[in-house]
Write an enzyme that holds these catalytic residues in place. Sequence first.
Site, PDB file in Angstrom:
ATOM      1  N   LYS A   5      45.134  40.574  29.665  1.00  0.00           N
ATOM      2  CA  LYS A   5      44.251  41.641  30.155  1.00  0.00           C
ATOM      3  C   LYS A   5      43.860  42.541  28.982  1.00  0.00           C
ATOM      4  O   LYS A   5      44.690  42.825  28.118  1.00  0.00           O
ATOM      5  CB  LYS A   5      45.004  42.428  31.237  1.00  0.00           C
ATOM      6  CG  LYS A   5      44.162  43.459  31.982  1.00  0.00           C
ATOM      7  CD  LYS A   5      45.018  44.141  33.054  1.00  0.00           C
ATOM      8  CE  LYS A   5      44.245  45.174  33.830  1.00  0.00           C
ATOM      9  NZ  LYS A   5      45.070  45.847  34.862  1.00  0.00           N
ATOM     10  N   SER A  10      42.835  45.758  39.346  1.00  0.00           N
ATOM     11  CA  SER A  10      42.012  45.749  38.153  1.00  0.00           C
ATOM     12  C   SER A  10      42.231  44.514  37.266  1.00  0.00           C
ATOM     13  O   SER A  10      41.404  44.239  36.402  1.00  0.00           O
ATOM     14  CB  SER A  10      42.281  47.004  37.319  1.00  0.00           C
ATOM     15  OG  SER A  10      43.626  47.023  36.887  1.00  0.00           O
ATOM     16  N   SER A  28      47.210  46.445  41.104  1.00  0.00           N
ATOM     17  CA  SER A  28      46.322  45.741  40.165  1.00  0.00           C
ATOM     18  C   SER A  28      46.780  44.356  39.738  1.00  0.00           C
ATOM     19  O   SER A  28      46.016  43.634  39.085  1.00  0.00           O
ATOM     20  CB  SER A  28      46.067  46.596  38.928  1.00  0.00           C
ATOM     21  OG  SER A  28      45.091  47.560  39.225  1.00  0.00           O
TER      22      SER A  28
END
Lengths: 99, 492
Positions: free
Chosen positions: B101, B176, B200
Site C-alpha cells: 500500500k 482504504s 481499511s
Amino acid sequence: MTKNLTIDEVKHIAKLLNLNLQESEIKKLAGELSEAASYVEVLQELDLDNTTETAQVTGLTNIFRQDEVKSSLSQSDALKNAKKTFDGYFVVPPTIRKK
Amino acid sequence: MPKKLLTAILSCRQLLEKNKMQLNQLTLLEALDGLKKKKFTSVELTQACLDQSQKFNDKYNIYLTFNDNAFTQAKQADAEIAKDPKIFERKPLLGIPYALKDNFLTKDLRTTASTKVLDNYIPVYESTVSTRLKNAGAILLGKTNMDAWAHGSSTETSDYGPTINPWGEKRLPGGSSGGSTAAVASDMCIFAIGSETAGSIRQPASWCGVTGLKPSYGRCSRYGVIAMASSTDSPGPIGKTIKDAKYILEIIAGEDEYDGTSIKEKSWHLNSLEIKEKIRVGIVTDYFLKDAEKGVNETVLKAIADLQKNPNLEFTDVSLLDPKYAIAVYTILQRSEVSSNLGRFDGIRYGNDRSFFAKEAKRRMMFGAYSLSSGYYDAYYKKALKARTAIVKDFEKVFTKVDVLISPTSPCLALPLGATQGQAMFGEMQDILVEASSIAGLPGISVSCGFVNQLPVGLQFIGKMKDEAMIIKLAAYYQTITDWHKQKPEIK
C-alpha cells in the site's frame, strides 16, 4: 451540543489549519461539518459521567529508551525532498513582513 | 477399468490442470513450495505477476508506482536459492513478489499515500514492515492505490482515480487498502500489505473476496507508515488464504524500537491451526443489520451453519453496543488525530504545500480541528475518549462469555463507482461493523464466504486483544471446509 456551524466559525477553523478555502468551499463545509456533528450527537445518550478516558489501548506506559546517540538521516538526505534550500538549510516562507 | 489405473489417470489430469494455472495465481505457500523444490524460478514468478499487471493495470488502476528493480532482485533471489538450499530458513519469503500500500515509506521509491500533496515524494528511509519483508527476501513489485491519506472506504477518493474491483467493472474495491486487495484478487501479486485504521483491511478484503487480517493494535509497527489516526493505525497482511496471511504476520509482527506503541513481544508465532479445544463463538446479533443489502446476512448465516458442524465450536447469540456509538466515537477521534497528523505537511521539507489537499482531507481536518478547539473539546473529543472506554469495556464483558465473535464484515456488497459522491459520512457507514473493534484495538479477519449477484460477501471474526491465534484458527478451519476463497474473478 450540536448546532449549525457559522461561516465565521468555518473560517476560523480553516485559519487554525492554515488552509486557504474558497468562499464556495466554506459554505459547503459549513453544511457538511454540521452534518458530521449531527452524527456524533448520539453520544449524549450514553451515561459517561463516571467513565475514565481512553486515549490508547495498549496499556503501555512510560516507554523510554537509553539516551544514546544513534545514526540518523544525513544532511543531504534530510534536504533531498525540499523545494528550496540554501547553504544546507531549508528555506521557509517569511513569517514576519515589513509594513 | 481397474481402480489403480483410474486413480493414475485422475492424478495425471489434476497435474495437467495445475500446469494450466498461471504462476501468479499461486498462493504464497504454494509459490514458496515451488521455489524450494525448484519447479520454477523467482524470475518466472515475478514475471508472471508483472505480465498480469502490465496487461490489466491501466484498466483496474491498482499500482501507482512500479519497482523497477523487481526483476533484478528476483534474479538475485534465484542465485541465492541455487547457492544455498537452506536459505529459506533465514529468508522465509525469498523470491516472493508482493504489493505494498502506498502509505508505507519505501526508500528511494516514490510514496504518495494517493495524495497530490506527496506527488513527487521520494522517502529517504523505509518502513519497519517493508524492511522486515525485504530482510525476509520478499520482492516489492509496486505501490498500490488507496483512498488519499487512507481517508475512506472506497479507494474512490484517491487523487489518482479509483481502483476498479476485479469482481465487477463498474464496482469499487472498498478501501482504504483497495489497491492491495484488488492486487491480490486479480493475481497481480502473490500477497499484499495493507493498513487499517477502522476497516481499511477487512472491508476491502470483503468487497474483493480475499483474506484480510487486521492484527491487534501494536502487533505490527507503524514506523514509516504515513499516519492517519495514530491510536488505531494497524498494518496487516492481505492474502489469498488465511494460512498465507498468518505466514506473513509471523514475519512482520513484533516489537519495534521505532514505535513506542508496539506490543512488547519480540515476535509472534502460531504453531498449530488445529482446533483441539472447545471454542465459544459469539454471533453478534446487532451486526446483522435490518437494512443490510439483500443476501449478505443470509450468506453469512449459511457460513455460520457450515461452521456449526464442528463439534468443538459452541455458538451463542451475543449483543454489543449499538454500532452507531462507534461511528460517533470514530468520527471524532479519527478526525481529531488527522487534523494533528496532517499539520506537518507544509511543503517545506518535502511534498507540496497545503493548497494540494483534496476535499476529503480538508473536511476531516476541519471537523477534527473543530472538535479539538476551545469550547468544543469537552463536548466532542473528551466525550469520545470516554465513550471509547465504554466500547472497550463492552468487548471485555462479551469476551467473558465467548472466545471469539463472528458477524458479517460489511453490510453491503461492493458498491458502484461514484457511490461516494456527496456522501460526507460514506466511510463511516460502510465501516459500521468494523469500527468498534478497531477503536478497541482488537484483531479481526475477513474471509470470503459466498457470492450475491456475483459479488463476494465477507465473513468476519473478531478476537480478544492480542489473540490473533483464535481468529486465525477459526478462519483456517472455515477455509478447509469451504472453497469460496479459491474463486477467482474473470479479469479481462
